[in-house]
Design an enzyme around this catalytic site. Structure first.
Site, short mmCIF file in Angstrom:
data_model
loop_
_atom_site.label_atom_id
_atom_site.label_comp_id
_atom_site.label_asym_id
_atom_site.label_seq_id
_atom_site.Cartn_x
_atom_site.Cartn_y
_atom_site.Cartn_z
N LYS A 12 35.08 14.64 -8.11
CA LYS A 12 35.19 13.19 -7.90
C LYS A 12 34.16 12.46 -8.78
CE LYS A 12 31.17 12.45 -5.58
NZ LYS A 12 30.03 11.85 -6.21
N PRO A 99 30.61 21.66 -12.59
CA PRO A 99 29.20 22.07 -12.61
C PRO A 99 28.51 21.86 -11.26
CG PRO A 99 29.57 20.12 -13.98
CD PRO A 99 30.91 20.59 -13.53
N ALA A 101 25.43 20.92 -8.62
CA ALA A 101 24.40 19.87 -8.48
C ALA A 101 24.53 18.82 -9.56
CB ALA A 101 22.99 20.50 -8.50
N ALA A 102 25.74 18.30 -9.72
CA ALA A 102 26.05 17.44 -10.87
C ALA A 102 26.45 16.02 -10.48
CB ALA A 102 27.18 18.08 -11.68
N LEU A 104 29.27 15.51 -8.81
CA LEU A 104 30.74 15.54 -8.89
C LEU A 104 31.37 16.12 -7.63
CD1 LEU A 104 30.98 16.84 -12.57
CD2 LEU A 104 31.40 14.51 -11.78
N GLY A 106 31.54 19.08 -6.34
CA GLY A 106 32.31 20.33 -6.46
C GLY A 106 32.25 21.17 -5.19
N ASP A 141 30.35 14.30 1.38
CA ASP A 141 31.49 13.99 0.50
C ASP A 141 32.77 14.73 0.90
OD1 ASP A 141 30.13 12.24 -1.19
OD2 ASP A 141 29.44 13.85 -2.51
#
Ligand code: C5P
Length: 302
Positions: A12, A99, A101-102, A104, A106, A141
């Site tokens: 996201k 990736p 700790a980005a 995003l 994940g 999230d």
């Protein structure tokens, strides 16, 4: 023998992220507009008699109890136990592309995909609201991924309001290889701004002020840039470079360090990506050109 089930878990981005106030549970209330994008982890599930096996072929991510995929599976098994379902086991292969700790989400997407996948694999047929409520305990999230592809997210992340959006386009996503801790970013922001748990005049969500998502795109914002850019000034340099390339929207995602810009079509995005590749110096980074998703990849599984 049952067939394997494979799911694509998307990343996201946040096109708007306002931190509203500190809560007494250590989290912060947010108002955020979140979008699924076409960068995916892949999870393959195969039923087995008992236990959980997780194999991650291509990533340093641990496959022990610290992994959200394991936590999601255990949580579901525990809930099944409480409700008198027979015991089930699973082997999971997690192929990482998003990736770590980005900014995003994940790991959160993997956790949601696990709950959604096991709901199907184990023929539970639980409604998505029940799964999303379980997911909320795993990470802020996670609930977003049960809806989308575009949604307003508030509370600490558990209040998700999907919206129809006509925002289209292709994203240039740049991930400078600096790990950023979400917890320390929120803490630093809170201290810097002097946020309290009393709430402030800022405690109005933009959707309640009647702004459309397109309006928000025009007034794109990520409060957390303030502290992450201070810590890693190179991120501001990369953001300025992206901004100079005529994107519609250029921001850091979540607590960072990933940055993105939105372009009208794939060709424009590819061209910008080539310029970014040449323009960034002195730091390792990964770069993708990916679409904003118009449909959630999980829709068919429910
Ligand atoms: O929920 P998640 O594990 O993603 O959150 C990681 C950390 O980020 C939390 O422990 C908290 O410190 C911070 N956080 C927050 N408010 C949120 C989401 C995360 O303070 N809404």
């Amino acid at each position: 023998m049952k067939q394997d089930l494979t799911l694509q878990a998307p990343a996201k981005i946040n096109s708007y992220l306002k931190v509203l106030k500190q809560r007494t549970d250590g989290f912060h209330n947010l108002s955020s507009l979140m979008h699924m994008v076409g960068l995916y982890d892949r999870l393959t599930f195969q039923e087995k008699e008992s236990g959980i096996a997780l194999h991650i072929p291509n990533s340093p991510l641990p496959s022990d109890g610290s992994n959200l995929v394991i936590q999601a599976t255990e949580l579901l098994q525990q809930k099944m136990d409480e409700e008198g379902y027979p015991k089930k086991g699973v082997s999971i292969i997690l192929e990482k592309e998003i990736p770590l700790a980005a900014g995003l989400a994940g790991g959160s997407s993997d956790a949601a995909a696990t709950l959604i996948g096991l709901n199907r694999l184990w023929s539970l047929f639980w409604p998505k609201q029940k799964l999303a409520a379980l997911g909320a305990a795993l990470g802020s999230d996670v609930p977003f991924f049960f809806d989308g592809p575009t949604a307003w997210v508030s509370g600490r992340g558990e209040i998700v309001r999907p919206i129809q959006s006509d925002i289209k386009g292709w994203i240039v996503l740049v991930h400078p290889q600096i790990p950023v801790s979400t917890a320390s970013t929120f803490k630093a922001y809170s201290e810097r701004i002097g946020l309290t748990n009393q709430g402030t005049a800022l405690n109005i969500r933009p959707e309640e002020r009647g702004l459309s998502s397109e309006d928000v795109l025009r007034s794109a914002l990520n409060d957390l840039e303030l502290v992450t850019f201070d810590r890693f000034p190179i991120l501001k340099v990369i953001k300025d470079l992206l901004q100079s390339l005529d994107g519609q929207l250029t921001l850091m995602s979540g607590s960072g360090p990933t940055l993105f810009a939105l372009f009208g079509d794939q060709e424009k995005a590819e061209k910008a990506a080539r310029q970014v590749e040449q323009g960034i110096q002195g730091i390792s980074f990964k770069l993708w050109v990916i679409p904003l998703l118009r449909q959630t990849p999980f829709e068919w599984v429910f």
